[in-house]
Scaffold this motif. Structure first.
Motif, mmCIF file in Angstrom:
data_model
loop_
_atom_site.group_PDB
_atom_site.id
_atom_site.type_symbol
_atom_site.label_atom_id
_atom_site.label_comp_id
_atom_site.label_asym_id
_atom_site.label_seq_id
_atom_site.Cartn_x
_atom_site.Cartn_y
_atom_site.Cartn_z
ATOM 1 N N GLU A 40 39.300 -38.094 44.074
ATOM 2 C CA GLU A 40 38.188 -37.260 44.550
ATOM 3 C C GLU A 40 37.212 -38.073 45.388
ATOM 4 O O GLU A 40 36.728 -37.621 46.430
ATOM 5 C CB GLU A 40 37.471 -36.629 43.359
ATOM 6 N N ILE A 41 36.940 -39.306 44.911
ATOM 7 C CA ILE A 41 36.029 -40.166 45.682
ATOM 8 C C ILE A 41 36.619 -40.467 47.052
ATOM 9 O O ILE A 41 35.949 -40.394 48.086
ATOM 10 C CB ILE A 41 35.744 -41.460 44.897
ATOM 11 N N ASN A 42 37.923 -40.839 47.061
ATOM 12 C CA ASN A 42 38.558 -41.131 48.352
ATOM 13 C C ASN A 42 38.593 -39.897 49.251
ATOM 14 O O ASN A 42 38.413 -39.975 50.476
ATOM 15 C CB ASN A 42 39.980 -41.666 48.113
ATOM 16 N N GLY A 43 38.871 -38.708 48.643
ATOM 17 C CA GLY A 43 38.902 -37.476 49.447
ATOM 18 C C GLY A 43 37.550 -37.171 50.078
ATOM 19 O O GLY A 43 37.447 -36.816 51.266
ATOM 20 N N LYS A 44 36.500 -37.308 49.249
ATOM 21 C CA LYS A 44 35.164 -37.019 49.798
ATOM 22 C C LYS A 44 34.766 -38.056 50.832
ATOM 23 O O LYS A 44 34.104 -37.746 51.828
ATOM 24 C CB LYS A 44 34.142 -36.968 48.663
ATOM 25 N N TRP A 45 35.151 -39.331 50.561
ATOM 26 C CA TRP A 45 34.831 -40.370 51.551
ATOM 27 C C TRP A 45 35.524 -40.087 52.887
ATOM 28 O O TRP A 45 34.911 -40.213 53.954
ATOM 29 C CB TRP A 45 35.258 -41.732 50.992
ATOM 30 N N ASP A 46 36.794 -39.702 52.823
ATOM 31 C CA ASP A 46 37.495 -39.356 54.074
ATOM 32 C C ASP A 46 36.822 -38.172 54.775
ATOM 33 O O ASP A 46 36.737 -38.144 56.018
ATOM 34 C CB ASP A 46 38.959 -39.013 53.759
ATOM 35 N N HIS A 47 36.358 -37.211 53.965
ATOM 36 C CA HIS A 47 35.668 -36.042 54.568
ATOM 37 C C HIS A 47 34.383 -36.463 55.270
ATOM 38 O O HIS A 47 34.055 -35.981 56.366
ATOM 39 C CB HIS A 47 35.373 -35.003 53.478
ATOM 40 N N VAL A 48 33.650 -37.387 54.604
ATOM 41 C CA VAL A 48 32.420 -37.883 55.235
ATOM 42 C C VAL A 48 32.747 -38.555 56.564
ATOM 43 O O VAL A 48 32.063 -38.346 57.579
ATOM 44 C CB VAL A 48 31.688 -38.848 54.281
ATOM 45 N N ARG A 49 33.794 -39.387 56.593
ATOM 46 C CA ARG A 49 34.156 -40.077 57.824
ATOM 47 C C ARG A 49 34.574 -39.106 58.923
ATOM 48 O O ARG A 49 34.353 -39.369 60.113
ATOM 49 C CB ARG A 49 35.318 -41.058 57.539
ATOM 50 N N GLN A 50 35.158 -37.977 58.531
ATOM 51 C CA GLN A 50 35.529 -36.953 59.531
ATOM 52 C C GLN A 50 34.305 -36.196 60.054
ATOM 53 O O GLN A 50 34.267 -35.785 61.217
ATOM 54 C CB GLN A 50 36.519 -35.966 58.907
ATOM 55 N N LEU A 51 33.316 -35.996 59.154
ATOM 56 C CA LEU A 51 32.126 -35.225 59.571
ATOM 57 C C LEU A 51 31.224 -36.010 60.510
ATOM 58 O O LEU A 51 30.463 -35.419 61.292
ATOM 59 C CB LEU A 51 31.325 -34.792 58.336
ATOM 60 N N VAL A 52 31.273 -37.332 60.457
ATOM 61 C CA VAL A 52 30.373 -38.150 61.289
ATOM 62 C C VAL A 52 30.594 -37.894 62.779
ATOM 63 O O VAL A 52 29.648 -37.610 63.525
ATOM 64 C CB VAL A 52 30.515 -39.634 60.931
ATOM 65 N N PRO A 53 31.841 -37.966 63.309
ATOM 66 C CA PRO A 53 32.011 -37.694 64.758
ATOM 67 C C PRO A 53 31.698 -36.249 65.124
ATOM 68 O O PRO A 53 31.264 -35.975 66.243
ATOM 69 C CB PRO A 53 33.483 -38.039 65.007
ATOM 70 N N ARG A 54 31.933 -35.340 64.190
ATOM 71 C CA ARG A 54 31.551 -33.944 64.492
ATOM 72 C C ARG A 54 30.039 -33.840 64.682
ATOM 73 O O ARG A 54 29.553 -33.124 65.568
ATOM 74 C CB ARG A 54 32.007 -33.017 63.370
ATOM 75 N N ARG A 55 29.301 -34.520 63.794
ATOM 76 C CA ARG A 55 27.832 -34.523 63.924
ATOM 77 C C ARG A 55 27.415 -35.175 65.243
ATOM 78 O O ARG A 55 26.495 -34.715 65.924
ATOM 79 C CB ARG A 55 27.228 -35.281 62.745
ATOM 80 N N ASP A 56 28.111 -36.262 65.593
ATOM 81 C CA ASP A 56 27.818 -36.912 66.883
ATOM 82 C C ASP A 56 27.969 -35.928 68.041
ATOM 83 O O ASP A 56 27.121 -35.846 68.937
ATOM 84 C CB ASP A 56 28.765 -38.098 67.093
ATOM 85 N N GLN A 57 29.061 -35.176 68.009
ATOM 86 C CA GLN A 57 29.314 -34.231 69.095
ATOM 87 C C GLN A 57 28.258 -33.129 69.137
ATOM 88 O O GLN A 57 27.765 -32.761 70.215
ATOM 89 C CB GLN A 57 30.703 -33.617 68.929
ATOM 90 N N ALA A 58 27.895 -32.607 67.943
ATOM 91 C CA ALA A 58 26.882 -31.534 67.904
ATOM 92 C C ALA A 58 25.551 -32.030 68.446
ATOM 93 O O ALA A 58 24.860 -31.328 69.207
ATOM 94 C CB ALA A 58 26.728 -31.019 66.467
ATOM 95 N N LEU A 59 25.146 -33.252 68.066
ATOM 96 C CA LEU A 59 23.865 -33.790 68.563
ATOM 97 C C LEU A 59 23.925 -34.036 70.062
ATOM 98 O O LEU A 59 22.948 -33.816 70.781
ATOM 99 C CB LEU A 59 23.547 -35.090 67.823
ATOM 100 N N THR A 60 25.082 -34.512 70.541
ATOM 101 C CA THR A 60 25.218 -34.748 71.988
ATOM 102 C C THR A 60 25.098 -33.441 72.775
ATOM 103 O O THR A 60 24.429 -33.370 73.815
ATOM 104 C CB THR A 60 26.567 -35.419 72.282
ATOM 105 N N GLU A 61 25.768 -32.402 72.273
ATOM 106 C CA GLU A 61 25.688 -31.104 72.952
ATOM 107 C C GLU A 61 24.263 -30.562 72.938
ATOM 108 O O GLU A 61 23.780 -30.026 73.940
ATOM 109 C CB GLU A 61 26.638 -30.116 72.270
ATOM 110 N N GLU A 62 23.582 -30.696 71.796
ATOM 111 C CA GLU A 62 22.201 -30.201 71.734
ATOM 112 C C GLU A 62 21.286 -31.013 72.643
ATOM 113 O O GLU A 62 20.369 -30.475 73.275
ATOM 114 C CB GLU A 62 21.687 -30.268 70.289
ATOM 115 N N HIS A 63 21.543 -32.334 72.734
ATOM 116 C CA HIS A 63 20.742 -33.171 73.639
ATOM 117 C C HIS A 63 20.925 -32.715 75.086
ATOM 118 O O HIS A 63 19.954 -32.629 75.862
ATOM 119 C CB HIS A 63 21.164 -34.633 73.476
ATOM 120 N N ALA A 64 22.163 -32.381 75.457
ATOM 121 C CA ALA A 64 22.403 -31.883 76.821
ATOM 122 C C ALA A 64 21.694 -30.558 77.052
ATOM 123 O O ALA A 64 21.135 -30.306 78.132
ATOM 124 C CB ALA A 64 23.919 -31.731 77.044
ATOM 125 N N ARG A 65 21.717 -29.681 76.020
ATOM 126 C CA ARG A 65 21.017 -28.391 76.164
ATOM 127 C C ARG A 65 19.513 -28.585 76.332
ATOM 128 O O ARG A 65 18.867 -27.904 77.160
ATOM 129 C CB ARG A 65 21.292 -27.516 74.940
#
Length: 892
Positions: free
Chosen positions: A599-624
């Motif tokens: 469970e710890i490894n699964g959640k850790w992998d999920h966190v690592r996947q969410l980081v670039p998604r957050r990067d993309q969302a912030l970049t898009e909002e910055h452009a807007r």
């Protein structure tokens, strides 16, 4: 020497010389002349609303003498002196004598001092000179004029009558038959000539005088007794009286001209009434539109969904773009039509137009003000409501996410806490259960913050009046109740475990350490996942930069977190080694926690996947946000140019309207050039509107690059269009008044200079006190006594018929032109009516149909309907009734 001078020498200079030679009048002649000349003067002065009683006294100050000359000549004399001193009186009489002399009359031995001193002989001689010039000189019959022409006319008219032989203007008229014959020749129905007797001169004379006064509007200028009792009646008195008959009967050929004058007046009346009807209809339609629109703008009941509120905003934009601009034009056109109508009415000597109750220009302005007051803030309210709904949707989604996470965590917790597994467990199992319970309590405490956040969000949704608050409250209440129950069950289980703890001694410290470190790390990962998936709303570059900075700080903590994860997994691996080494019956599970390494490894992998998604969302909002900032700068750059341009144009138009550069046509041309430049500027306004719509669609609520809002620009633009249109209309009305009244450009400049001098605040209008000061500067005798106040009140009723409390420049020049221009239009039309009426003092509908075009005749008959004429002639109008029907209750 012209025709007039030669006739003067032949016709009436000789009587003047006789006057000088005689020195004193015969008493009988003086009496006859007094009565005749006084009646003749009053027949003209009554047109000006006055009369004289004593001919040598009432002309001494020269005022009524000047007024008499103005009435009979139709010209304006120089302004009289209003003083009471002898020098003022002599000045006024001299002005009258100069005017007589300007008509080619040579005054012999008649000076202003004698008139002022009340010299009867000189006063009668002066009046006789006036009568000769203005009543007798222009009489012409077969190349004979003046006295001979009048005598020839009398001889021809009375030739068919027996016992009448007109040879002179004294004894030929003593028996009265000559007067009766003149009347009978033109109006046979007024006198039964066959019943008259030559030996009854008193009856004959009185009959002629009474009939002439009653039916021909010729005042009684002679006394029958004086004529009969005098051996030789006064020739001048007889000529004066007979000339009145000539003028009364010689005007039949003017009937066609009179009919044309009345037709013109009727046509103007019809046009003005149509303008009144158009004004009433346009005012009613505009007021009805305002009445329907205000409740819509005042309806501030919010909708429950973003879509519904955005539809309201789109409807409001359609109103501003499509529906209101035509109404602004209608309102401006209504004011222009009202001012034009009032000007035409003043030029026609008609009373000012008073719209029906509730439809005055001021009423429309008040209603328009209410509309703009209702409109004010409506768009801001819509945007605030959209922002509020956006905030509510965000909070509601956040509530659902946190509630779902919490409910997922609490699932099965109550059943777990109710287990009694400790009853059959070994010592090690009991200790494990106790440690596991301690870990659960730690986990429970860690979730306390989430429960408080859920309750806080629910409370904020209630305060913001969220439409689905009941379901939110119910779910929040269920979570709180469950939380309280978990707390109670936790306390109860702890007590049970602690009772058996003394019986238990062994516990696997490694599992305990794993559980204690895994729980907060698991909470940290869950919090990280929650934060990384959390939605956000920003409105500025600074806000998105703040979120980006926080995210970068979070990413900087990931290496340390990974170290903690590896450490926790190392503990678990060590436990596994111990179990394998010592054959502990743990079945490969941690008795103190449900958090597994997987469970710890699964959640850790999920966190690592969410980081670039957050990067993309912030970049898009910055452009807007960068795009929004460009929109702000683009709008601000245009608004900072358009706003000052509108203000400058308003000031320039104001200066043009009060300055006196060039003629009125020059000012009008200049204003129309301004109007053209303003209309050509409209595409820039439209471009700014497009940018403003893009800003609103992007939900941009502030702009630090300009102090101008689109509302400021719209209001300024509408005021600019209204001001230029109103100013052009004012100048057009000034031109109309100037041309109608014959005002010169120099007079117009003088009027404007006086008006501007007293318009201290440059408002374009004069208050009562400013207007009074202006009148005094122009020579009007307006004191602070009751008489002066009454005169000022009369003038104010002319220039301010609607009682607005101010005097416009248009009203000012109308008044000044009315004071200085010829105002005998009404007298001419009414004189024309008398000619159309013929020898009687009334006119019938059939006569109007015969003399006027059909549409004009029917219009006049309709106007005459409420009034009545002589009792003996049903359906006819007398002089006064026709005047009232045609002009209304006015000075006529």
């Amino acid at each position: 020497m012209d025709h007039y001078d030669s006739q003067q020498t032949n016709d009436y200079m000789q009587p003047e010389e006789d006057w000088d030679r005689d020195l004193l009048l015969d008493p009988a002649w003086e009496k006859q002349q007094r009565k005749t000349f006084t009646a003749w003067c009053n027949s003209h002065l009554r047109k000006a609303g006055t009369q004289i009683e004593n001919i040598e006294e009432d002309f001494r100050d020269g005022l009524k003498l000047m007024l008499l000359l103005e009435v009979i000549s139709g010209e304006r004399l120089a302004k009289p002196e209003r003083g009471k001193m002898r020098v003022h009186k002599i000045s006024n009489v001299n002005k009258a004598l100069d005017f007589i002399a300007s008509k080619g009359v040579k005054l012999v031995s008649i000076g202003a001092e004698e008139i002022v001193d009340g010299n009867v002989k000189m006063t009668l001689g002066m009046i006789w000179t006036i009568i000769l010039r203005f009543a007798i000189q222009d009489i012409s019959v077969e190349e004979t004029s003046a006295k001979e022409g009048l005598l020839l006319w009398c001889q021809r008219k009375t030739a068919p009558y027996k016992n009448v032989n007109i040879q002179n203007f004294h004894i030929s008229w003593k028996d009265g038959l000559g007067f009766c014959a003149l009347i009978h020749r033109h109006r046979p129905e007024l006198i039964d000539y066959g019943k008259l007797r030559k030996d009854d001169p008193l009856t004959n004379l009185n009959t002629a005088f009474d009939v002439a006064e009653k039916f021909l509007d010729i005042p009684k200028m002679l006394d029958a007794e004086d004529i009969v009792g005098t051996a030789r009646p006064d020739e001048k008195a007889i000529m004066t009286y007979v000339s009145s008959f000539y003028h009364a009967f010689s005007g039949a050929q003017k009937a066609e001209t009179a009919a044309n004058r009345i037709c013109k007046v009727l046509a103007v009346n019809q046009e003005n009434e149509q303008l009144m009807e158009d004004y009433e209809k346009l005012a009613s339609d505009l007021l009805e539109w305002i009445r329907r629109t205000i409740p819509w703008l005042e309806n501030r009941v919010p909708e429950n969904t973003m879509h519904a509120m955005q539809q309201k905003l789109e409807d409001f934009r359609d109103y501003r773009r499509l529906h209101k601009p035509p109404k602004v034009q209608e309102k401006c056109q209504l004011e222009i039509n009202f001012n034009t109508l009032q000007t035409k009415l003043r030029l026609s000597n008609r009373p000012a137009f008073m719209p029906s109750e509730g439809r005055m220009v001021s009423d429309i302005n008040n209603a328009w003000g209410c509309l703009e007051q209702a409109e004010k803030g409506y768009e801001e309210w819509l945007l605030n409501e959209i922002r509020r709904l956006e905030r509510l949707d965000h909070l509601a989604e956040k509530f659902r996410q946190k509630a779902s996470i919490h409910e997922a965590w609490t699932d099965g917790k109550e059943a777990m806490l109710r287990q009694k597994d400790y009853e059959t467990a070994t010592l090690s199992e009991i200790k494990a259960l106790l440690k596991k319970h301690e870990a659960f309590e730690s986990d429970l405490a860690a979730h306390q913050d989430r429960v408080e956040q859920i309750a806080a969000i629910a409370q904020e949704l209630n305060e913001l009046d969220y439409y689905d608050s009941p379901s939110v409250n119910a779910r929040c209440q269920k979570i709180c109740d469950q939380w309280d129950n978990l707390g109670a069950l936790t306390q109860k289980r702890r007590e049970a475990l602690e009772r058996t703890e003394k019986l238990l001694e062994t516990i696997d410290q490694l599992y305990l350490e794993y559980a204690k470190r895994a729980a907060p790390f698991n909470n940290w990962m869950e919090g990280a996942m929650e934060d990384l998936q959390d939605t956000f709303i920003v409105h500025t570059i600074e806000e998105i930069q703040g979120l980006t900075t926080a995210h970068e700080q979070f990413k900087a903590t990931l290496p340390d977190a990974d170290k903690e994860r590896l450490a926790i997994l190392g503990i678990h691996n060590e436990v596994s080694k111990i179990v394998q080494t010592y054959h502990v019956n743990m079945a490969g599970t941690n008795p103190y926690t449900t958090i597994t390494p997987q469970e710890i490894n699964g959640k850790w992998d999920h966190v690592r996947q969410l980081v670039p998604r957050r990067d993309q969302a912030l970049t898009e909002e910055h452009a807007r946000q960068q795009h929004n900032e460009r929109l702000r700068k683009q709008f601000g750059a245009q608004a900072n140019v358009i706003g000052p341009w509108i203000q400058t144009k308003m000031e320039e138009i104001g200066r043009i309207s009060i300055e006196m550069h060039g003629t009125l046509e020059d000012q009008l041309s200049h204003l129309r050039q301004y109007e053209k430049s303003i209309v050509n500027y409209k595409p820039k306004i439209d471009m700014l509107e497009c940018d403003h719509q893009l800003i609103q669609e992007a939900l941009i609520f502030d702009n630090k690059h300009t102090n101008y809002t689109m509302e400021h620009i719209r209001v300024g633009w509408e005021q600019l269009l209204t001001t230029i249109a109103r100013t052009i209309n004012e100048v057009e009305n000034q031109i109309l008044t100037r041309d109608a009244k014959g005002i010169s450009q120099e007079q117009m400049n003088e009027f404007r200079a006086s008006f501007n001098h007293f318009d201290r605040d440059h408002s374009g209008t004069l208050g009562p006190e400013e207007f009074k000061a202006c009148l005094i500067s122009l020579g009007y005798d307006i004191g602070n006594d009751p008489q002066g106040e009454a005169e000022f009140a009369r003038i104010m009723s002319i220039v301010d018929p609607n009682r607005l409390g101010v005097v416009t420049f248009q009203a000012f020049i109308d008044f000044m032109s009315r004071e200085t221009a010829d105002t005998d239009t009404a007298d001419q039309v009414m004189a024309s009516f008398k000619i159309l009426a013929g020898d009687k003092n009334y006119i019938t509908a059939d006569e109007l149909r015969r003399e006027l075009p059909p549409d004009q005749a029917e219009y006049c008959i309709a106007r005459m309907a409420p009034y009545s004429g002589p009792d003996s002639v049903p359906g006819a109008l007398d002089y006064m009734s026709f005047s009232t029907a045609l002009y209304g209750e006015s000075d006529l």
